[in-house]
Design a protein around this motif. Structure first.
Motif, PDB file in Angstrom:
ATOM      1  N   SER A   1       0.827  -1.204   0.000  1.00 53.53           N
ATOM      2  CA  SER A   1       0.000   0.000   0.000  1.00 53.53           C
ATOM      3  C   SER A   1       0.857   1.247   0.000  1.00 53.53           C
ATOM      4  N   ALA A   2       0.266   2.313  -0.517  1.00 50.26           N
ATOM      5  CA  ALA A   2       0.898   3.626  -0.465  1.00 50.26           C
ATOM      6  C   ALA A   2       0.300   4.405   0.702  1.00 50.26           C
ATOM      7  N   HIS A   3       1.091   5.325   1.229  1.00 51.78           N
ATOM      8  CA  HIS A   3       0.595   6.187   2.300  1.00 51.78           C
ATOM      9  C   HIS A   3       1.523   7.383   2.444  1.00 51.78           C
ATOM     10  N   PHE A   4       1.113   8.292   3.282  1.00 47.39           N
ATOM     11  CA  PHE A   4       1.952   9.411   3.698  1.00 47.39           C
ATOM     12  C   PHE A   4       1.592   9.714   5.144  1.00 47.39           C
ATOM     13  N   ILE A   5       2.509  10.319   5.850  1.00 50.89           N
ATOM     14  CA  ILE A   5       2.314  10.629   7.266  1.00 50.89           C
ATOM     15  C   ILE A   5       2.280  12.146   7.421  1.00 50.89           C
TER      16      ILE A   5
ATOM     17  N   LEU B   1       4.190  10.936  -0.634  1.00 44.22           N
ATOM     18  CA  LEU B   1       3.519   9.666  -0.860  1.00 44.22           C
ATOM     19  C   LEU B   1       4.566   8.599  -1.191  1.00 44.22           C
ATOM     20  N   HIS B   2       4.474   7.458  -0.523  1.00 41.83           N
ATOM     21  CA  HIS B   2       5.394   6.348  -0.777  1.00 41.83           C
ATOM     22  C   HIS B   2       4.686   5.057  -0.382  1.00 41.83           C
ATOM     23  N   GLY B   3       5.324   3.927  -0.594  1.00 41.84           N
ATOM     24  CA  GLY B   3       4.670   2.656  -0.308  1.00 41.84           C
ATOM     25  C   GLY B   3       5.540   1.687   0.454  1.00 41.84           C
ATOM     26  N   HIS B   4       4.875   0.660   0.971  1.00 43.48           N
ATOM     27  CA  HIS B   4       5.549  -0.420   1.697  1.00 43.48           C
ATOM     28  C   HIS B   4       4.915  -1.743   1.300  1.00 43.48           C
ATOM     29  N   ASN B   5       5.671  -2.799   1.492  1.00 50.13           N
ATOM     30  CA  ASN B   5       5.142  -4.160   1.421  1.00 50.13           C
ATOM     31  C   ASN B   5       4.986  -4.626   2.859  1.00 50.13           C
TER      32      ASN B   5
ATOM     33  N   ILE C   1     -10.488 -14.359   9.120  1.00 51.43           N
ATOM     34  CA  ILE C   1     -10.799 -12.985   9.526  1.00 51.43           C
ATOM     35  C   ILE C   1      -9.751 -12.005   8.997  1.00 51.43           C
ATOM     36  N   VAL C   2      -8.479 -12.343   9.141  1.00 50.85           N
ATOM     37  CA  VAL C   2      -7.405 -11.409   8.782  1.00 50.85           C
ATOM     38  C   VAL C   2      -7.252 -11.254   7.271  1.00 50.85           C
ATOM     39  N   LYS C   3      -7.365 -12.319   6.519  1.00 51.41           N
ATOM     40  CA  LYS C   3      -7.120 -12.261   5.071  1.00 51.41           C
ATOM     41  C   LYS C   3      -7.988 -11.221   4.353  1.00 51.41           C
ATOM     42  N   PRO C   4      -9.302 -11.176   4.571  1.00 48.64           N
ATOM     43  CA  PRO C   4     -10.098 -10.148   3.894  1.00 48.64           C
ATOM     44  C   PRO C   4      -9.730  -8.721   4.326  1.00 48.64           C
ATOM     45  N   LEU C   5      -9.267  -8.566   5.555  1.00 45.15           N
ATOM     46  CA  LEU C   5      -8.855  -7.237   6.016  1.00 45.15           C
ATOM     47  C   LEU C   5      -7.631  -6.740   5.263  1.00 45.15           C
ATOM     48  N   VAL C   6      -6.643  -7.618   5.081  1.00 42.74           N
ATOM     49  CA  VAL C   6      -5.447  -7.187   4.339  1.00 42.74           C
ATOM     50  C   VAL C   6      -5.751  -7.061   2.843  1.00 42.74           C
ATOM     51  N   ASP C   7      -6.624  -7.914   2.334  1.00 41.99           N
ATOM     52  CA  ASP C   7      -7.000  -7.808   0.921  1.00 41.99           C
ATOM     53  C   ASP C   7      -7.688  -6.479   0.621  1.00 41.99           C
ATOM     54  N   ALA C   8      -8.452  -5.968   1.581  1.00 42.80           N
ATOM     55  CA  ALA C   8      -9.200  -4.722   1.381  1.00 42.80           C
ATOM     56  C   ALA C   8      -8.292  -3.504   1.269  1.00 42.80           C
ATOM     57  N   ILE C   9      -7.073  -3.585   1.780  1.00 42.47           N
ATOM     58  CA  ILE C   9      -6.160  -2.443   1.703  1.00 42.47           C
ATOM     59  C   ILE C   9      -4.957  -2.721   0.802  1.00 42.47           C
ATOM     60  N   ASP C  10      -4.901  -3.924   0.235  1.00 37.50           N
ATOM     61  CA  ASP C  10      -3.810  -4.281  -0.671  1.00 37.50           C
ATOM     62  C   ASP C  10      -3.921  -3.484  -1.965  1.00 37.50           C
TER      63      ASP C  10
ATOM     64  N   PRO D   1      11.222  -5.334   6.370  1.00 35.05           N
ATOM     65  CA  PRO D   1      11.877  -6.311   7.241  1.00 35.05           C
ATOM     66  C   PRO D   1      12.637  -5.635   8.397  1.00 35.05           C
ATOM     67  N   GLY D   2      12.328  -6.091   9.589  1.00 36.30           N
ATOM     68  CA  GLY D   2      12.995  -5.564  10.773  1.00 36.30           C
ATOM     69  C   GLY D   2      12.439  -4.254  11.289  1.00 36.30           C
ATOM     70  N   GLN D   3      11.319  -3.789  10.731  1.00 36.47           N
ATOM     71  CA  GLN D   3      10.727  -2.512  11.138  1.00 36.47           C
ATOM     72  C   GLN D   3       9.228  -2.696  11.267  1.00 36.47           C
ATOM     73  N   SER D   4       8.744  -2.772  12.516  1.00 31.90           N
ATOM     74  CA  SER D   4       7.335  -3.057  12.727  1.00 31.90           C
ATOM     75  C   SER D   4       6.805  -2.320  13.947  1.00 31.90           C
TER      76      SER D   4
END
Length: 167
Positions: A18-22, A32-36, A63-72, A154-157
Motif C-alpha cells: 500500500s501507499a501512504h503518507f504521514i 507519498l510512498h509505499g511499503h510491502n 478474519i485477517v485475510k479479507p482485512l489485508v485484501d481490502a487495503i492491498d 523487514p525488521g521494522q514493525s
C-alpha cells in the motif's frame, strides 16, 4: 503451576502493498510512498476444553485475510486525521492538507480508514479492533489478549495489544 496459552499466525499471504503518507507535528507532510506490509497476530487465552485450542488457526486466517485484501494495492487515507480534509465521491478522492489541495486519487485505488494517521501503529490498532470484532461475530470468547504486528519493511514493525472485553 500455571501457564498461558498463546497462538500466532503470520503467513506469507497475510501481506499487503500500500501507499501512504504521514502528517507530522507542525506543518510537514511527507511524500507519498509505499511499503510491502506483513501482518502477524498473536492471541492468548484459555484452551477450550472441548477442542483443546485457544482459537482455531483457520478462523484467525479467515478474519485477517479479507482485512489485508481490502487495503492491498490501495492508498491508505486516514479519515480521522485533523490535518486532512478528505472528500470522496464515486469516482475520486480529493485530499487537502491543512486547507491546500494535495492529492486526487481514483476512488477504487483508495482505502479510507477510520484512523488518525497511516502509521504502522495506527494500522495495527485498526486491524486488532477489526479482528476482535470478527472473532466476537464468530462466537469466540474468553480471550485474554491479542497482539497485531504490522511490519512495514523487514525488521521494522509496530504492534498493538488489545485486551478483549466482554463475551
Amino acid at each position: 503451576m500455571s501457564g498461558t496459552f498463546r497462538v500466532a499466525v503470520s503467513k506469507d499471504y497475510l501481506t499487503f502493498a500500500s501507499a501512504h503518507f504521514i502528517t507530522f507535528r507542525g506543518h510537514r507532510c511527507e511524500a507519498l510512498h509505499g511499503h510491502n506490509y506483513r501482518v502477524g497476530i498473536t492471541v492468548e487465552g484459555a484452551v477450550d476444553p472441548e477442542c483443546n485450542f485457544v482459537v482455531d488457526f483457520a478462523v484467525l486466517k479467515q478474519i485477517v485475510k479479507p482485512l489485508v485484501d481490502a487495503i492491498d494495492h490501495r492508498v491508505i487515507l486516514p479519515t480521522e486525521n485533523p490535518k486532512l480534509a478528505i472528500a470522496a465521491d464515486e469516482e475520486r478522492v480529493t485530499v487537502h492538507y491543512q486547507g491546500e489541495p494535495r492529492y486526487v486519487f481514483p476512488r477504487s485505488d483508495c482505502a479510507l480508514l477510520p484512523i488518525l494517521n497511516s502509521t504502522a501503529e495506527m494500522l495495527a490498532e485498526y486491524l486488532a479492533r477489526q479482528v476482535c470484532d470478527g472473532l466476537r461475530a464468530r462466537g469466540v470468547s474468553g480471550l485474554a489478549r491479542m497482539t497485531i504486528e504490522v511490519e512495514e519493511s523487514p525488521g521494522q514493525s509496530a504492534s498493538f495489544e488489545l485486551i478483549p472485553s466482554g463475551p
